[in-house]
Design an enzyme around this catalytic site. Sequence first.
Site, PDB file in Angstrom:
ATOM      1  N   LYS A   8       0.854  -1.187   0.000  1.00 39.47           N
ATOM      2  CA  LYS A   8       0.000   0.000   0.000  1.00 39.47           C
ATOM      3  C   LYS A   8       0.885   1.231   0.000  1.00 39.47           C
ATOM      4  O   LYS A   8       2.087   1.182   0.299  1.00 39.47           O
ATOM      5  CB  LYS A   8      -0.938   0.012   1.211  1.00 39.47           C
ATOM      6  CG  LYS A   8      -0.261   0.051   2.583  1.00 39.47           C
ATOM      7  CD  LYS A   8       0.227   1.434   3.023  1.00 39.47           C
ATOM      8  CE  LYS A   8       0.947   1.400   4.366  1.00 39.47           C
ATOM      9  NZ  LYS A   8       1.640   2.682   4.677  1.00 39.47           N
ATOM     10  N   ASP A 139      -1.939  -0.503  10.636  1.00 36.25           N
ATOM     11  CA  ASP A 139      -2.621  -0.488   9.338  1.00 36.25           C
ATOM     12  C   ASP A 139      -3.034  -1.874   8.866  1.00 36.25           C
ATOM     13  O   ASP A 139      -3.416  -2.041   7.704  1.00 36.25           O
ATOM     14  CB  ASP A 139      -1.763   0.206   8.276  1.00 36.25           C
ATOM     15  CG  ASP A 139      -0.355  -0.379   8.179  1.00 36.25           C
ATOM     16  OD1 ASP A 139      -0.062  -1.354   8.890  1.00 36.25           O
ATOM     17  OD2 ASP A 139       0.446   0.152   7.391  1.00 36.25           O
TER      18      ASP A 139
END
Length: 287
Positions: A8, A139
């Site tokens: 990401k 995350d």
Amino acid sequence: MILYPNAKINLGLAVMRKRADGYHDLETIFLPVTELHDELEVLPLPAASEQPYTFVQEGLAVDCSPEDNLIIRAYLAMRDRYPQVGPVAIRFRKLIPFGAGLGGGSADAAYMVKAVNTLFSLGLTDEEMEAIVSPLGADCAFFIQNRPRFAEGIGNIFSEVPEAVLEQIRGKWIVLVKPSCAVSTAQAYRGIRRREEQGEMGIRDVHELSQLTNDFERTVFPLFPEIAAVKQQLEQLGACYAAMSGSGATVFGLFDSKTSLQEALTRARYNSLNALFPHCFIHQQQL
């Protein structure tokens, strides 16, 4: 079953305030980078197996013991909660650089939870899986749904990304450049200016890429000028937006097309990104 935990980037990142638990509340935009991924194979073992799991790791070396690997921690978290979770054989191939701000370890943990959910027919919802994996990393929860998300809290409270922002990145080419250095979270937070203390707004209402910033650049760039140099070079090449991802060390640039990227390289008298960024890990793909 074989899964491909992907990387990401953070399109922007604002450090808002320090929490009572020692973590920080953030505002960020997570964007999956699907073509850069690890490889995770999980197979059930006979229920009578003496060990709860076997683990074989390939690819990049990971600087922790198997017991501390987020994949194993995620599996054990599932096994502790659900007695129907049996022994498994795990084969893991690490391809996403670590210490890079790309969320590779968090993705691996989330995909392990998804694999166990499927293999043992647990029927968990996305929200239930997010709750299980969130304690493993700030995350981790993002990778359960694995789609563009605006995130708050420690990176685990999600809402939709403004359509205006998504429209500005669709079809663009992204280039990831990671220098050989690695940035620790402690280094990134040391000396950070929390926006709430400065009376500054976050990025919730920002709808233009050019207005997004990553607060960690303030602390990381002075410590690692080679990272700052990568951002500067990408901007000079014509990237419409460039920033460090997460706490670093990866910097990404967005280009309108692959052609515009190659033309920029030609103008710079380089025939490849490897020539422009020697000794760096480089990845390109279309968003």
